[in-house]
Design a protein around this motif. Structure first.
Motif, PDB file in Angstrom:
ATOM      1  N   ARG A  56      -3.079  11.998   1.257  1.00  0.00           N
ATOM      2  CA  ARG A  56      -2.982  10.737   0.521  1.00  0.00           C
ATOM      3  C   ARG A  56      -4.280   9.977   0.597  1.00  0.00           C
ATOM      4  NH1 ARG A  56       2.100   7.343   1.418  1.00  0.00           N
ATOM      5  NH2 ARG A  56       1.188   7.331   3.465  1.00  0.00           N
ATOM      6  N   GLU A 109       4.270  26.551 -18.625  1.00  0.00           N
ATOM      7  CA  GLU A 109       3.644  25.288 -19.022  1.00  0.00           C
ATOM      8  C   GLU A 109       2.449  24.985 -18.151  1.00  0.00           C
ATOM      9  OE1 GLU A 109       6.888  25.321 -18.000  1.00  0.00           O
ATOM     10  OE2 GLU A 109       7.798  25.587 -19.956  1.00  0.00           O
ATOM     11  N   ASP A 110       2.568  25.289 -16.885  1.00  0.00           N
ATOM     12  CA  ASP A 110       1.438  25.050 -15.991  1.00  0.00           C
ATOM     13  C   ASP A 110       0.295  25.986 -16.320  1.00  0.00           C
ATOM     14  OD1 ASP A 110       3.718  24.641 -13.194  1.00  0.00           O
ATOM     15  OD2 ASP A 110       3.038  23.225 -14.740  1.00  0.00           O
ATOM     16  N   LEU A 124       4.960   9.193  -1.835  1.00  0.00           N
ATOM     17  CA  LEU A 124       4.954  10.640  -1.909  1.00  0.00           C
ATOM     18  C   LEU A 124       6.222  11.079  -2.604  1.00  0.00           C
ATOM     19  CD1 LEU A 124       3.691  11.680   1.604  1.00  0.00           C
ATOM     20  CD2 LEU A 124       2.479  11.828  -0.527  1.00  0.00           C
ATOM     21  N   ASP A 125       5.998  11.853  -3.586  1.00  0.00           N
ATOM     22  CA  ASP A 125       7.136  12.368  -4.330  1.00  0.00           C
ATOM     23  C   ASP A 125       7.441  13.752  -3.802  1.00  0.00           C
ATOM     24  OD1 ASP A 125       7.784  13.081  -7.848  1.00  0.00           O
ATOM     25  OD2 ASP A 125       9.088  12.800  -6.099  1.00  0.00           O
ATOM     26  N   HIS A 126       8.611  13.856  -3.216  1.00  0.00           N
ATOM     27  CA  HIS A 126       8.932  15.122  -2.571  1.00  0.00           C
ATOM     28  C   HIS A 126       9.632  16.093  -3.478  1.00  0.00           C
ATOM     29  CE1 HIS A 126       7.560  13.687   1.247  1.00  0.00           C
ATOM     30  NE2 HIS A 126       8.262  12.587   1.081  1.00  0.00           N
ATOM     31  N   GLU A 127       9.696  15.755  -4.741  1.00  0.00           N
ATOM     32  CA  GLU A 127      10.411  16.648  -5.645  1.00  0.00           C
ATOM     33  C   GLU A 127       9.450  17.333  -6.571  1.00  0.00           C
ATOM     34  OE1 GLU A 127      13.956  13.545  -5.425  1.00  0.00           O
ATOM     35  OE2 GLU A 127      12.815  13.725  -7.287  1.00  0.00           O
ATOM     36  N   LYS A 128       9.961  18.344  -7.166  1.00  0.00           N
ATOM     37  CA  LYS A 128       9.158  19.073  -8.123  1.00  0.00           C
ATOM     38  C   LYS A 128       8.831  18.143  -9.284  1.00  0.00           C
ATOM     39  CE  LYS A 128       9.443  23.155 -10.967  1.00  0.00           C
ATOM     40  NZ  LYS A 128       8.356  24.034 -10.541  1.00  0.00           N
ATOM     41  N   SER A 129       7.552  18.176  -9.650  1.00  0.00           N
ATOM     42  CA  SER A 129       7.138  17.255 -10.697  1.00  0.00           C
ATOM     43  C   SER A 129       7.752  17.660 -12.037  1.00  0.00           C
ATOM     44  CB  SER A 129       5.619  17.264 -10.777  1.00  0.00           C
ATOM     45  OG  SER A 129       5.202  17.173 -12.077  1.00  0.00           O
ATOM     46  N   TYR A 179       0.839  -1.207   0.000  1.00  0.00           N
ATOM     47  CA  TYR A 179       0.000   0.000   0.000  1.00  0.00           C
ATOM     48  C   TYR A 179       0.865   1.244   0.000  1.00  0.00           C
ATOM     49  CZ  TYR A 179      -3.368   3.434   1.676  1.00  0.00           C
ATOM     50  OH  TYR A 179      -4.160   4.547   1.822  1.00  0.00           O
ATOM     51  N   ARG A 182      -0.971  23.083  -8.900  1.00  0.00           N
ATOM     52  CA  ARG A 182       0.257  23.856  -8.820  1.00  0.00           C
ATOM     53  C   ARG A 182       0.062  24.943  -7.783  1.00  0.00           C
ATOM     54  NH1 ARG A 182       2.115  20.153 -10.272  1.00  0.00           N
ATOM     55  NH2 ARG A 182       3.003  19.570 -12.249  1.00  0.00           N
ATOM     56  N   ASN A 206       2.083  17.201  -6.028  1.00  0.00           N
ATOM     57  CA  ASN A 206       2.069  15.937  -6.738  1.00  0.00           C
ATOM     58  C   ASN A 206       0.864  15.102  -6.377  1.00  0.00           C
ATOM     59  OD1 ASN A 206       4.457  16.406  -8.074  1.00  0.00           O
ATOM     60  ND2 ASN A 206       5.703  15.602  -6.406  1.00  0.00           N
ATOM     61  N   LYS A 245       9.961  20.847  -0.199  1.00  0.00           N
ATOM     62  CA  LYS A 245       9.495  19.452  -0.232  1.00  0.00           C
ATOM     63  C   LYS A 245       7.992  19.353  -0.013  1.00  0.00           C
ATOM     64  CE  LYS A 245      11.560  17.531   2.832  1.00  0.00           C
ATOM     65  NZ  LYS A 245      11.740  16.667   3.933  1.00  0.00           N
ATOM     66  N   ALA A 285      11.225  13.565   7.943  1.00  0.00           N
ATOM     67  CA  ALA A 285       9.774  13.540   8.121  1.00  0.00           C
ATOM     68  C   ALA A 285       9.299  12.152   7.754  1.00  0.00           C
ATOM     69  CB  ALA A 285       9.130  14.572   7.214  1.00  0.00           C
ATOM     70  N   PRO A 286       8.840  11.418   8.687  1.00  0.00           N
ATOM     71  CA  PRO A 286       8.479  10.046   8.356  1.00  0.00           C
ATOM     72  C   PRO A 286       7.182  10.000   7.561  1.00  0.00           C
ATOM     73  CG  PRO A 286       7.904  10.496  10.606  1.00  0.00           C
ATOM     74  CD  PRO A 286       8.558  11.737  10.073  1.00  0.00           C
ATOM     75  N   VAL A 287       7.105   8.954   6.748  1.00  0.00           N
ATOM     76  CA  VAL A 287       5.888   8.780   5.940  1.00  0.00           C
ATOM     77  C   VAL A 287       4.701   8.552   6.853  1.00  0.00           C
ATOM     78  CG1 VAL A 287       4.746   7.087   4.494  1.00  0.00           C
ATOM     79  CG2 VAL A 287       6.981   7.963   3.855  1.00  0.00           C
ATOM     80  N   LEU A 330       1.259   4.370  -2.951  1.00  0.00           N
ATOM     81  CA  LEU A 330       1.041   5.801  -2.785  1.00  0.00           C
ATOM     82  C   LEU A 330       2.302   6.456  -2.264  1.00  0.00           C
ATOM     83  CD1 LEU A 330      -2.280   5.323  -0.932  1.00  0.00           C
ATOM     84  CD2 LEU A 330      -2.129   6.176  -3.238  1.00  0.00           C
ATOM     85  N   GLU A 353      13.116   9.643   5.459  1.00  0.00           N
ATOM     86  CA  GLU A 353      13.576  11.002   5.701  1.00  0.00           C
ATOM     87  C   GLU A 353      13.293  11.425   7.123  1.00  0.00           C
ATOM     88  OE1 GLU A 353      15.023  11.467   1.908  1.00  0.00           O
ATOM     89  OE2 GLU A 353      15.142  12.782   3.637  1.00  0.00           O
ATOM     90  N   PHE A 411       5.920  20.560  -2.860  1.00  0.00           N
ATOM     91  CA  PHE A 411       5.944  19.656  -4.004  1.00  0.00           C
ATOM     92  C   PHE A 411       5.108  18.416  -3.736  1.00  0.00           C
ATOM     93  CE2 PHE A 411       8.438  22.236  -6.380  1.00  0.00           C
ATOM     94  CZ  PHE A 411       9.737  22.437  -5.940  1.00  0.00           C
ATOM     95  N   THR A 412       5.184  17.965  -2.504  1.00  0.00           N
ATOM     96  CA  THR A 412       4.397  16.774  -2.184  1.00  0.00           C
ATOM     97  C   THR A 412       2.913  17.039  -2.386  1.00  0.00           C
ATOM     98  OG1 THR A 412       6.029  16.402  -0.468  1.00  0.00           O
ATOM     99  CG2 THR A 412       4.087  14.991  -0.451  1.00  0.00           C
ATOM    100  N   LEU A 469       6.609  16.793 -14.947  1.00  0.00           N
ATOM    101  CA  LEU A 469       5.575  17.108 -15.935  1.00  0.00           C
ATOM    102  C   LEU A 469       4.885  18.394 -15.540  1.00  0.00           C
ATOM    103  CD1 LEU A 469       3.942  13.600 -15.990  1.00  0.00           C
ATOM    104  CD2 LEU A 469       5.494  14.470 -17.701  1.00  0.00           C
ATOM    105  N   SER A 470       4.499  19.119 -16.540  1.00  0.00           N
ATOM    106  CA  SER A 470       3.721  20.329 -16.225  1.00  0.00           C
ATOM    107  C   SER A 470       2.280  19.916 -15.949  1.00  0.00           C
ATOM    108  CB  SER A 470       3.778  21.295 -17.398  1.00  0.00           C
ATOM    109  OG  SER A 470       2.849  20.901 -18.376  1.00  0.00           O
TER     110      SER A 470
END
Lengths: 672, 252
Positions: free
Chosen positions: B242, B147-148, A447-452, A441, B201, B196, B189, A526-528, A445, A524, B192-193, A454-455
């Motif tokens: 989530r 783009e956004d 979590l992506d902590h980076e800038k996406s 699970y 945005r 996403n 962070k 910050a825990p999930v 899901l 990290e 961004f989370t 894709l626009s």
């Protein structure tokens, strides 16, 4: 002869009048002589026509118009007195003529028209030329009136009968085709008729409302007089026909119009009776001045035998005033008043109505209230099945069960049939709870902590494509499904050939590496998810000892303690033995080598020394620092001096101490 | 006169123009720009009456974009704050290309008034495209990437929501700074989370927060940001969004 004289006189008057009024411009100024002439003229005419008047006619008591020394106003008053009285009379006559069945103005056929015209003409002539003869005749009481009339006019009995029949049929038809049939229509009740009746009522009420507002009328209103006179007439008519039924012989058709289905029969029957008896009384209120045209009579005929609506508070009370001797009156039909009510003023009538209303209201207020208004009503207090007629309103907490009607059943059956045809049944599908590990699970899901990368537009595009492409994925599946099916059949056959007793493979133990770090350290800062469950079981952390539970000091029994002591001792014993063995080996090796290595390790030396000093066998001479090199003589001598002094002191102190001790002892003893 | 007016839409309704010219020959009408559209409709009505006798309802042909505008070109102005001049200059090509080519509008940057002006023209097909272009430029000015912001042009149901941090809770000084820091997270962070997970945005401009996305997603992101402002730790907020995101994903 008399007529000739009359004519001559009238012509003379007319001529005079014409001469006088030829030059109207003269009237702009005062003309006394012309005025005098006019007054004389009026007096002549008045006197003449007063002479012509029938005795019974209730008109002005003045036999002659008094003009000497009278003002214009007074002369006007005299004339008014006469005029109003006579007008009333004329109106009665006219109404009578109109309401007279013998002279109908209805045209069903051309013949009737002619007859009607003749009659109308006759009537007109008579009225124009001899206005006074007419009222004279009308004033006579009794049946003689109408018979005279009949004889005067050319009267075709057959034509009359034909007319009657047609009228009846027309009435019947009209009553049948009285408008759009509606849902609530019955044999007895027609919605359109009710509406037309109500409209007429409204019209009437409106008119009478207007009349009420008109305060500037001195004399009683003509409408009321008319109505009263009509009532008189109709009442008279009924009497004239004479064939009043006794209460025993009254039937349904006397009161009401024929029911739809039986209208044919009723028509035939009623025709015969109608000629003799004029049926029910017409509703006097329904005779408006405006309605006195062709349609009035039709409507009257229609309405006279129908069930009428008892609209309260309206002018009907007028009709209900009468104390009817007839059964018809008692049974609620609007009867005409006695003749004396014809001359009541409108105010008086209104007052009477008010009084009645007040009386009614008072009676109802003082009297016993009906069960609906007297609080809680149990089944005993109210009449049987009275709730069925009541419109009860109450709140229900639960939803009503759906009413089962034929339509609903049919609807349901239709749905069922359709479902069976379509083979789409609401079968219960077994639901499988998807077993999902927490691990999986979380994986799903992440979590992506980076800038996406894709626009936003691309993100939505992807999502949209995913949604739309799901269908295409399913399209590919059928091929797979078929393959799967074929494979299954094949394998089934193979299995049949081979052994059906299938033994499964032994389960391979799965090895999963799990670290016992708290998740906070794995991921990290910050825990999930903050999970306080460690990943290893306690038994995996520390092996459970064979001995069993770990006991504290207080928990141990003597056996446990002894056991422990024994154990400790054996361990120690073994250790020492090991050591000695080692030592012996070492010495043995040293001996074999021949005493070359006499060096002793530092540790061994220290150990020896300690052994010796502890035992008290030897004493280590320590350099106390007294042998410090004295450089100068002064220093040497001072040192010496100090040494000696200290020695002496020590001796003295000892002696003092002894004394003190002794003293102390004695003091202590003394104290006790 | 008639022909001039009818030449523009001739592409779309050839029938109308023909019969309209016929009418012109029959009787002369005074032409005014305002009555242009109305007259067209009248022609249409008259035509239909001639053609088919029994039609009761007037049939109006669909009107093209420039007719919808009523002949007047609309103009939108978007002011540019000074700190966005340089980004605007750098991305100018990327901004004006979709506006001009896809939406058929005219756009310029008025240097004196420092406004981006967008105007409709004859070629504009859709009257709503002006609003979309204005929103697109506004989004870029607020701080979103080109783009956004472009998604605003491509998708209909995207919206832009702005609110201030102090709207959620009255904070001052250090607390305010800390709240902003919580929203951003270390190195951005947290922001961004949220972006996403909720497919939105977010632009965090000092005390203002701007969110761009579809309605449901904006709601989710807004809830998450408000929780952060109110003091929840980021881990908790992650868990919540989530859960909400997975629920909404399952629904569709």
């Amino acid at each position: 002869m008399a007529t000739e004289d009359v004519r001559a006189m009238l012509e003379d008057c007319a001529n005079k009048l014409n001469i006088k009024t030829r030059h109207t411009e003269n009237f702009l100024e005062l003309q006394d002589d012309v005025a005098a002439d006019f007054t004389l003229l009026t007096k002549v005419l008045y006197d003449f026509h007063k002479g012509q008047e029938p005795g019974d006619c209730k008109s002005s008591p003045l036999e002659q118009l008094v003009v000497e020394d009278f003002d214009e106003e007074q002369i006007w008053q005299e004339l008014e007195l006469q005029n109003t009285a006579v007008l009333r009379h004329f109106e009665t006559v006219v109404n009578d003529i109109i309401s007279d069945d013998a002279l109908t103005i209805l045209e069903e056929e051309k013949d009737e028209d002619n007859i009607d015209e003749e009659m109308a003409e006759d009537i007109g002539e008579e009225e124009e030329e001899e206005p006074h003869k007419k009222p004279k005749k009308q004033c006579e009481d009794g049946e003689g009136d109408f018979t005279d009339e009949d004889s005067d006019l050319d009267f075709d009995v057959d034509a009359l009968e034909k007319r009657e029949k047609l009228r009846k049929r027309a009435v019947g038809k009209a009553s049948k085709a009285a408008g759009v049939p509606s849902e609530v229509d019955d044999k007895f009740f027609k919605l359109s008729e009710m509406e037309s009746f109500l409209d007429d009522m409204d019209k009437q009420e409106g008119k009478e409302g207007v009349e009420d507002i008109d305060y500037f009328q001195d004399l009683p209103s003509d409408d009321d007089d008319d109505l009263d006179l009509d009532e008189d007439v109709s009442f008279k008519k009924q009497k004239k026909h004479g064939a009043l039924k006794s209460s025993r012989n009254l039937k349904y058709k006397d009161f009401f119009d024929a029911v739809e289905g039986e209208s044919g029969k009723a028509d035939h029957q009623s025709e015969d009776e109608d000629d003799s008896m004029d049926g029910m009384q017409e509703d006097p209120e329904e005779e408006d001045e405006d309605d006195e045209d062709e349609d009035t009579i039709k409507e009257k005929e229609m309405r006279q035998k129908k069930v009428t609506f008892n609209l309260s508070g309206e002018e009907e009370s007028e009709g209900e005033e009468s104390e009817g001797e007839d059964i018809e009156d008692i049974l609620g039909k609007k009867e005409p008043n006695s003749e004396k009510s014809a001359y009541k003023s409108s105010f008086e009538k209104r007052q009477e109505k008010m009084k009645e209303k007040i009386q009614e209201l008072e009676k109802s207020a003082l009297g016993e209230k009906p069960w609906q208004l007297s609080g809680e009503a149990t089944a005993q207090t109210r009449p049987e099945n009275s709730m069925l007629e009541e419109d009860v309103q109450f709140d229900q907490a639960s939803r009503l069960a759906p009413a089962v009607t034929e339509e609903t059943t049919l609807l349901l059956e239709d749905i069922i049939k359709q479902r069976i045809k379509d083979q789409v049944f609401d079968d219960v599908v077994r639901k499988n709870k998807p077993k999902e590990d927490a691990f999986e699970y979380k994986k799903r899901l992440t979590l992506d902590h980076e800038k996406s990368k894709l626009s936003l537009a691309q993100v939505y595009e992807k999502e949209y494509l995913k949604m739309t492409q799901e269908k295409t994925d399913e399209v590919e599946k059928p091929a797979h499904v078929e393959i799967q099916k074929l494979m299954d059949t094949l394998f089934l056959k193979l299995d049949a050939l081979s052994n059906f007793h299938f033994t499964p493979k032994p389960p391979v133990p799965e090895v999963k590496v799990v670290s016992n770090l708290p998740s906070i350290a794995m991921e990290e800062v910050a825990p999930v998810s903050a999970s306080d469950a460690t990943l290893l079981a306690p038994e995996e952390v520390k092996e459970k000892s064979q001995a069993g539970d770990v006991l504290g000091d207080t928990e141990k029994t003597s056996t446990d303690k002894k056991r422990e002591r024994r154990k400790k001792k054996t361990v120690k014993r073994i250790k020492i033995k090991e050591k000695e063995r080692r030592q012996k080996e070492k010495e043995a090796t040293q001996a074999t080598r021949g005493g070359e290595n006499k060096k002793q390790t530092k540790a061994e030396v220290a150990q020896n020394l300690q052994k010796i000093t502890k035992g008290g066998k030897a004493k280590i001479l320590k350099d106390e620092g007294k042998d410090k090199a004295v450089r100068s003589s002064q220093a040497f001598f001072s040192q010496l001096q100090d040494q000696v002094k200290s020695q002496i002191k020590s001796v003295k102190d000892q002696a003092l101490k002894k004394k003190k001790k002794l003293k102390e002892v004695s003091v202590g003893k003394l104290k006790l | 006169m008639d022909t001039d007016n009818n030449s523009a839409p001739q592409i779309t309704f050839p029938d109308v123009s023909e019969s309209a010219t016929e009418d012109a020959t029959d009787f002369v009408q005074v032409k005014s720009k305002k009555s242009h559209k109305r007259k067209r409709e009248q022609d249409g009505v008259g035509m239909e009456a001639e053609d088919s006798v029994a039609i009761k309802r007037p049939q109006f042909p669909p009107i093209s974009g420039d007719q919808l505008k009523g002949g007047v070109d609309e103009l939108r102005k978007i002011p540019v704050p000074p700190h966005r001049y340089t980004p605007l200059k750098e991305n100018w090509m990327k901004i004006f290309t979709p506006i001009v080519e896809n939406l058929q509008l005219q756009v310029r940057f008025n240097l004196k008034s420092r406004n981006v002006e967008i105007k409709t023209c004859k070629e504009t097909q859709d009257i709503a495209s002006l609003t979309r272009a204005a929103d697109f430029v506004k989004a870029f000015i607020l701080g979103f990437q080109v783009e956004d912001a472009l998604a605003l042009i491509r998708l209909d149901e995207l919206f832009l929501e702005s609110f201030m941090v102090t709207d959620v809770k009255p904070l001052k000084g250090d607390h305010l700074s800390r709240a902003i820091g919580r929203i951003a997270g270390k190195g951005g962070k947290t922001r961004f989370t949220i972006e996403n997970v909720t497919k939105t945005r977010i632009v965090l401009a000092d005390q203002k927060v701007h969110i761009l996305g579809s309605f449901q997603n904006i709601k989710m992101a807004r809830t998450a940001i408000c929780n952060l402002i109110l003091g929840s730790p980021p881990s908790k907020v992650y868990g919540n969004i989530r859960a909400v995101a997975s629920r909404s994903a399952d629904r569709f």
